[in-house]
Design a protein around this motif. Structure first.
Motif, PDB file in Angstrom:
ATOM      1  N   ALA A   1       4.004  25.105  27.718  1.00 22.50           N
ATOM      2  CA  ALA A   1       4.867  24.001  28.119  1.00 22.50           C
ATOM      3  C   ALA A   1       4.059  22.719  28.200  1.00 22.50           C
ATOM      4  O   ALA A   1       2.967  22.689  28.736  1.00 22.50           O
ATOM      5  N   GLY A   2       4.612  21.673  27.650  1.00 21.16           N
ATOM      6  CA  GLY A   2       3.942  20.389  27.689  1.00 21.16           C
ATOM      7  C   GLY A   2       2.815  20.257  26.685  1.00 21.16           C
ATOM      8  O   GLY A   2       2.194  19.222  26.578  1.00 21.16           O
ATOM      9  N   ASN A   3       2.515  21.287  25.938  1.00 23.22           N
ATOM     10  CA  ASN A   3       1.447  21.235  24.945  1.00 23.22           C
ATOM     11  C   ASN A   3       2.043  21.525  23.580  1.00 23.22           C
ATOM     12  O   ASN A   3       2.470  22.647  23.318  1.00 23.22           O
ATOM     13  N   PRO A   4       2.073  20.512  22.713  1.00 17.05           N
ATOM     14  CA  PRO A   4       2.665  20.737  21.397  1.00 17.05           C
ATOM     15  C   PRO A   4       1.837  21.669  20.508  1.00 17.05           C
ATOM     16  O   PRO A   4       2.313  22.126  19.490  1.00 17.05           O
ATOM     17  N   TYR A   5       0.604  21.954  20.905  1.00 12.22           N
ATOM     18  CA  TYR A   5      -0.283  22.816  20.123  1.00 12.22           C
ATOM     19  C   TYR A   5      -0.812  23.947  21.000  1.00 12.22           C
ATOM     20  O   TYR A   5      -1.966  23.924  21.431  1.00 12.22           O
ATOM     21  N   PRO A   6       0.005  24.954  21.273  1.00 11.81           N
ATOM     22  CA  PRO A   6      -0.461  26.041  22.146  1.00 11.81           C
ATOM     23  C   PRO A   6      -1.559  26.873  21.485  1.00 11.81           C
ATOM     24  O   PRO A   6      -1.676  26.927  20.268  1.00 11.81           O
ATOM     25  N   VAL A   7      -2.339  27.536  22.311  1.00 15.24           N
ATOM     26  CA  VAL A   7      -3.431  28.398  21.841  1.00 15.24           C
ATOM     27  C   VAL A   7      -2.892  29.796  21.584  1.00 15.24           C
ATOM     28  O   VAL A   7      -2.141  30.336  22.385  1.00 15.24           O
ATOM     29  N   SER A   8      -3.295  30.379  20.454  1.00 11.46           N
ATOM     30  CA  SER A   8      -2.980  31.774  20.142  1.00 11.46           C
ATOM     31  C   SER A   8      -4.284  32.549  20.131  1.00 11.46           C
ATOM     32  O   SER A   8      -5.274  32.102  19.559  1.00 11.46           O
ATOM     33  N   ASN A   9      -4.281  33.714  20.766  1.00 11.32           N
ATOM     34  CA  ASN A   9      -5.496  34.529  20.857  1.00 11.32           C
ATOM     35  C   ASN A   9      -5.449  35.687  19.873  1.00 11.32           C
ATOM     36  O   ASN A   9      -4.422  36.345  19.724  1.00 11.32           O
ATOM     37  N   TYR A  10      -6.590  35.936  19.226  1.00  7.90           N
ATOM     38  CA  TYR A  10      -6.709  36.986  18.215  1.00  7.90           C
ATOM     39  C   TYR A  10      -7.953  37.811  18.478  1.00  7.90           C
ATOM     40  O   TYR A  10      -8.947  37.314  18.997  1.00  7.90           O
ATOM     41  N   LYS A  11      -7.909  39.068  18.059  1.00 10.49           N
ATOM     42  CA  LYS A  11      -9.087  39.933  18.043  1.00 10.49           C
ATOM     43  C   LYS A  11      -9.271  40.381  16.602  1.00 10.49           C
ATOM     44  O   LYS A  11      -8.343  40.896  15.977  1.00 10.49           O
ATOM     45  N   CYS A  12     -10.465  40.162  16.092  1.00  4.41           N
ATOM     46  CA  CYS A  12     -10.758  40.495  14.696  1.00  4.41           C
ATOM     47  C   CYS A  12     -11.374  41.889  14.596  1.00  4.41           C
ATOM     48  O   CYS A  12     -11.927  42.414  15.561  1.00  4.41           O
TER      49      CYS A  12
ATOM     50  N   ALA B   1      -9.660  32.013  19.825  1.00  2.84           N
ATOM     51  CA  ALA B   1      -8.576  31.244  20.435  1.00  2.84           C
ATOM     52  C   ALA B   1      -8.288  30.128  19.439  1.00  2.84           C
ATOM     53  O   ALA B   1      -9.125  29.251  19.206  1.00  2.84           O
ATOM     54  N   VAL B   2      -7.125  30.194  18.792  1.00  5.20           N
ATOM     55  CA  VAL B   2      -6.805  29.296  17.685  1.00  5.20           C
ATOM     56  C   VAL B   2      -5.692  28.347  18.086  1.00  5.20           C
ATOM     57  O   VAL B   2      -4.677  28.747  18.643  1.00  5.20           O
ATOM     58  N   ARG B   3      -5.904  27.083  17.759  1.00  4.34           N
ATOM     59  CA  ARG B   3      -4.890  26.053  17.977  1.00  4.34           C
ATOM     60  C   ARG B   3      -4.692  25.345  16.634  1.00  4.34           C
ATOM     61  O   ARG B   3      -5.610  24.721  16.123  1.00  4.34           O
ATOM     62  N   LEU B   4      -3.495  25.491  16.059  1.00  2.00           N
ATOM     63  CA  LEU B   4      -3.192  24.813  14.799  1.00  2.00           C
ATOM     64  C   LEU B   4      -2.673  23.419  15.133  1.00  2.00           C
ATOM     65  O   LEU B   4      -1.679  23.268  15.844  1.00  2.00           O
ATOM     66  N   LEU B   5      -3.366  22.404  14.620  1.00  2.00           N
ATOM     67  CA  LEU B   5      -3.074  21.023  14.974  1.00  2.00           C
ATOM     68  C   LEU B   5      -2.350  20.271  13.864  1.00  2.00           C
ATOM     69  O   LEU B   5      -2.358  19.049  13.847  1.00  2.00           O
ATOM     70  N   GLY B   6      -1.745  20.971  12.938  1.00  2.00           N
ATOM     71  CA  GLY B   6      -1.031  20.324  11.840  1.00  2.00           C
ATOM     72  C   GLY B   6      -1.948  20.036  10.669  1.00  2.00           C
ATOM     73  O   GLY B   6      -1.900  20.702   9.650  1.00  2.00           O
ATOM     74  N   ASP B   7      -2.832  19.058  10.820  1.00  2.00           N
ATOM     75  CA  ASP B   7      -3.735  18.691   9.735  1.00  2.00           C
ATOM     76  C   ASP B   7      -5.104  19.346   9.839  1.00  2.00           C
ATOM     77  O   ASP B   7      -5.966  19.141   9.005  1.00  2.00           O
ATOM     78  N   ARG B   8      -5.315  20.148  10.878  1.00  2.00           N
ATOM     79  CA  ARG B   8      -6.596  20.840  11.076  1.00  2.00           C
ATOM     80  C   ARG B   8      -6.385  21.979  12.069  1.00  2.00           C
ATOM     81  O   ARG B   8      -5.314  22.095  12.649  1.00  2.00           O
TER      82      ARG B   8
ATOM     83  N   THR C   1     -17.286  26.757  22.960  1.00  2.00           N
ATOM     84  CA  THR C   1     -16.629  25.468  22.775  1.00  2.00           C
ATOM     85  C   THR C   1     -15.859  25.453  21.456  1.00  2.00           C
ATOM     86  O   THR C   1     -16.328  25.982  20.448  1.00  2.00           O
ATOM     87  N   GLU C   2     -14.678  24.845  21.483  1.00  2.00           N
ATOM     88  CA  GLU C   2     -13.836  24.782  20.285  1.00  2.00           C
ATOM     89  C   GLU C   2     -14.526  24.009  19.168  1.00  2.00           C
ATOM     90  O   GLU C   2     -15.228  23.038  19.411  1.00  2.00           O
ATOM     91  N   VAL C   3     -14.283  24.459  17.946  1.00  2.00           N
ATOM     92  CA  VAL C   3     -14.784  23.804  16.744  1.00  2.00           C
ATOM     93  C   VAL C   3     -13.566  23.402  15.919  1.00  2.00           C
ATOM     94  O   VAL C   3     -12.654  24.211  15.735  1.00  2.00           O
ATOM     95  N   GLU C   4     -13.534  22.164  15.448  1.00  2.00           N
ATOM     96  CA  GLU C   4     -12.419  21.734  14.607  1.00  2.00           C
ATOM     97  C   GLU C   4     -12.753  22.005  13.150  1.00  2.00           C
ATOM     98  O   GLU C   4     -13.839  21.668  12.679  1.00  2.00           O
ATOM     99  N   LEU C   5     -11.801  22.620  12.455  1.00  2.00           N
ATOM    100  CA  LEU C   5     -11.966  22.954  11.049  1.00  2.00           C
ATOM    101  C   LEU C   5     -10.950  22.174  10.230  1.00  2.00           C
ATOM    102  O   LEU C   5      -9.752  22.289  10.461  1.00  2.00           O
ATOM    103  N   PRO C   6     -11.417  21.386   9.254  1.00  2.00           N
ATOM    104  CA  PRO C   6     -10.489  20.649   8.396  1.00  2.00           C
ATOM    105  C   PRO C   6      -9.841  21.581   7.369  1.00  2.00           C
ATOM    106  O   PRO C   6     -10.382  22.654   7.071  1.00  2.00           O
ATOM    107  N   PRO C   7      -8.690  21.169   6.818  1.00  2.00           N
ATOM    108  CA  PRO C   7      -8.017  22.014   5.822  1.00  2.00           C
ATOM    109  C   PRO C   7      -8.773  22.005   4.494  1.00  2.00           C
ATOM    110  O   PRO C   7      -9.446  21.046   4.155  1.00  2.00           O
ATOM    111  N   MET C   8      -8.631  23.096   3.767  1.00  2.00           N
ATOM    112  CA  MET C   8      -9.183  23.191   2.406  1.00  2.00           C
ATOM    113  C   MET C   8      -8.004  23.298   1.452  1.00  2.00           C
ATOM    114  O   MET C   8      -7.138  24.150   1.642  1.00  2.00           O
TER     115      MET C   8
END
Length: 106
Positions: free
Chosen positions: A29-40, A47-54, A63-70
């Motif tokens: 709630a209140g966060n347009p980019y919620p975190v989704s948790n995964y186990k590989c 902990a993944v947050r999709l931000l639209g363009d990254r 600490t979170e790392v931002e990954l640009p799209p390919m």
């Protein structure tokens, strides 16, 4: 005078009780980019947050790392060392040239 104070006090209570409650208890709630948790499959926790363009990824609580799209598809994100791919709703995670590991959760 006492009647006016009572009306003012009642009005203040009605206004205070009609304010919306805080959405803190609602997940995302209140966060347009919620975190989704995964186990590989390799044991990595993401902990993944999709931000639209990254994408923003935290690996094993770091600490979170931002990954640009390919490419133009927008389903693979990489900084050249770490790669997050989403193909047909399935997420995978890879480091360097290693074979990507499948991840479940979300």
């Amino acid at each position: 005078m006492l009647g006016h104070l009572s009306i003012a006090a009642i009005s203040a209570l009605v206004l205070a009780s009609s304010e919306p409650s805080t959405p803190g208890a609602s997940v995302g709630a209140g966060n347009p980019y919620p975190v989704s948790n995964y186990k590989c499959d390799d044991g990595t926790h993401l902990a993944v947050r999709l931000l639209g363009d990254r994408a923003s990824v935290s690996v094993n609580g770091a600490t979170e790392v931002e990954l640009p799209p390919m490419g133009s598809e927008g389903t693979t994100f990489s900084n050249g060392r770490q790669t997050l791919s989403i193909v047909q709703g399935k997420l995978s995670w890879g480091i360097g040239r290693a074979v990507p590991s499948a991840c479940t959760g979300g």
